[in-house]
Design an enzyme around this catalytic site. Structure first.
Site, PDB file in Angstrom:
ATOM      1  N   ASP A 135      16.821   7.118  12.373  1.00 39.17           N
ATOM      2  CA  ASP A 135      17.594   7.003  12.319  1.00 39.17           C
ATOM      3  C   ASP A 135      18.734   6.980  11.308  1.00 39.17           C
ATOM      4  O   ASP A 135      20.178   6.203  10.848  1.00 39.17           O
ATOM      5  CB  ASP A 135      18.443   6.285  13.558  1.00 39.17           C
ATOM      6  N   SER A 136      17.985   5.519  10.286  1.00 36.28           N
ATOM      7  CA  SER A 136      18.285   5.578   9.407  1.00 36.28           C
ATOM      8  C   SER A 136      19.310   6.470   9.064  1.00 36.28           C
ATOM      9  O   SER A 136      20.060   6.177   7.072  1.00 36.28           O
ATOM     10  CB  SER A 136      17.358   4.488   8.718  1.00 36.28           C
ATOM     11  N   ASP A 164      12.849   9.060  16.019  1.00 35.77           N
ATOM     12  CA  ASP A 164      14.486   7.993  16.285  1.00 35.77           C
ATOM     13  C   ASP A 164      14.745   8.478  17.053  1.00 35.77           C
ATOM     14  O   ASP A 164      15.723   9.409  16.726  1.00 35.77           O
ATOM     15  CB  ASP A 164      14.531   7.640  14.754  1.00 35.77           C
ATOM     16  N   LYS A 191      10.522   7.396  18.714  1.00 35.96           N
ATOM     17  CA  LYS A 191      10.395   5.733  18.831  1.00 35.96           C
ATOM     18  C   LYS A 191      12.180   5.277  20.057  1.00 35.96           C
ATOM     19  O   LYS A 191      12.706   5.546  19.203  1.00 35.96           O
ATOM     20  CB  LYS A 191      10.748   4.939  17.312  1.00 35.96           C
ATOM     21  N   GLU A 225      14.518   1.724  20.947  1.00 36.98           N
ATOM     22  CA  GLU A 225      14.648   0.387  20.849  1.00 36.98           C
ATOM     23  C   GLU A 225      14.211  -0.676  22.180  1.00 36.98           C
ATOM     24  O   GLU A 225      15.364   0.608  22.609  1.00 36.98           O
ATOM     25  CB  GLU A 225      15.455   0.666  19.724  1.00 36.98           C
ATOM     26  N   GLU A 278      11.306  -5.425  13.332  1.00 33.77           N
ATOM     27  CA  GLU A 278      11.503  -5.227  12.151  1.00 33.77           C
ATOM     28  C   GLU A 278      12.484  -6.937  11.969  1.00 33.77           C
ATOM     29  O   GLU A 278      12.964  -7.963  13.281  1.00 33.77           O
ATOM     30  CB  GLU A 278      12.932  -3.626  12.175  1.00 33.77           C
TER      31      GLU A 278
HETATM   32  O1  KIV Z   1      15.479   4.018  11.562  1.00 33.66           O
HETATM   33  C1  KIV Z   1      14.661   3.732  10.953  1.00 33.66           C
HETATM   34  O2  KIV Z   1      14.408   3.558   9.186  1.00 33.66           O
HETATM   35  C2  KIV Z   1      14.019   2.821  11.547  1.00 33.66           C
HETATM   36  C3  KIV Z   1      12.784   1.866  10.444  1.00 33.66           C
HETATM   37  C4  KIV Z   1      14.174   1.128   9.986  1.00 33.66           C
HETATM   38  C5  KIV Z   1      11.982   1.401  10.958  1.00 33.66           C
HETATM   39  O3  KIV Z   1      13.847   2.542  12.045  1.00 33.66           O
END
Ligand code: KIV
Length: 281
Positions: A44-45, A83, A112, A114, A182
């Site tokens: 989600d980056s 994510d 993924k 969190e 992280e």
């Molecule tokens: O969204 C992302 O890129 C991440 C990584 C930083 C692990 O969660």
């Protein structure tokens, strides 16, 4: 050969370090897959590095599904992990399962999520039991930035490190196949890594983790709004794009682009007809 979550989980016991990168589009996924990356995270980056939002909390599931489908078309070997974005898994188990299913249908091999609350641990079990491999994420968890109070290093002392380990152990027992750590001091990450059977994938968590992940746009210098201390730039895309665009602009203004080879041409006969027509006017 296509990698799956079980295979990735086994790398720890085999002493093989896991290399992971994010990607959000077809060509990038294709190229890093060709390079031999183990895991591609459709992170989600993308909110920051692709869409220009200030926070990962802004990206929607529809946006993430488009990126996931594009990555899955590009990568044939890497394990693709999607994510799950902010509030797409925290409202109810039903909604979370439905949304995770959308990512699998879009081409992801795993999701993924969190956090390490009781709800997230239970959800990890439900997703795994439903056939959806789960990558956990502890330490600094960007989707909780507003309650954490900023981009803060986590596990800075014995007690908080132990808390991360306890949550990680519960996530492991619930079925998570790996965990992102992280922004955790390297000694704390090493301690957590040593006490878990599942592989730890570090980002700003030192070299003792079982694997590492970086945001592709940081790696290739294609994002310069901010640069985290832990990112390593292997390539300066910004300089290359600016240089290429500047030379193109110059060529267009000078009339040297396109040249003959870059243009379609008529046969001599057809060109003559046009020229004669012009001459008679
Ligand atoms: O969204 C992302 O890129 C991440 C990584 C930083 C692990 O969660």
């Amino acid at each position: 050969m296509k990698k799956n979550a079980r295979k990735i989980a086994k790398y720890k016991a085999e002493g093989r370090k896991i290399a992971a990168l994010t990607a959000y589009d077809y060509p990038s996924a294709k190229f890093i897959d060709e390079a031999g990356i183990d895991i591609i995270l459709v992170g989600d980056s993308a909110a920051n590095v692709v869409l220009g939002y200030e926070s990962t909390t802004k990206i929607t599931i529809d946006e993430m599904l488009i990126f996931t489908a594009a990555v899955s078309r590009g990568a044939k070997n890497a394990l693709i992990t999607a994510d799950m974005p902010f509030l797409t898994y925290n409202i109810s188990f039903e909604k979370a399962l439905e949304n995770a299913g959308k990512f699998i249908q879009a081409g992801a091999d795993a999701v993924k999520i969190e956090g390490g609350s009781d709800y997230i641990i239970e959800l990890t079990k439900k997703l795994t039991d439903s056939g959806i491999p789960v990558m956990a994420h502890l330490g600094f968890t960007p989707q909780y930035v507003n309650t954490i109070g900023g981009n803060l290093i986590q596990g800075k002392n014995f007690e908080t490190t132990l808390k991360i380990l306890e949550a990680a152990k519960k996530l492991e027992a619930a079925g998570a196949f790996s965990i992102v750590l992280e922004m955790v001091p390297k000694e704390s990450a090493a301690f957590i890594t040593k006490n878990l059977a599942m592989p730890t994938i570090g980002i700003g968590a030192g070299a003792a983790c079982d694997g590492q992940i970086l945001v592709l746009n940081d790696l290739i210098g294609k994002f310069d709004d901010f640069s985290p201390k832990f990112a390593r730039k292997y390539f300066d895309s910004k300089a290359i794009i600016i240089d290429a665009a500047s030379r193109y602009i110059e060529d267009v203004r000078m009339g040297s682009f396109p040249n003959n080879e870059e243009s379609f041409q008529l046969s001599d006969e057809e060109r003559c007809k046009l020229e004669n027509y012009t001459q008679t006017k």
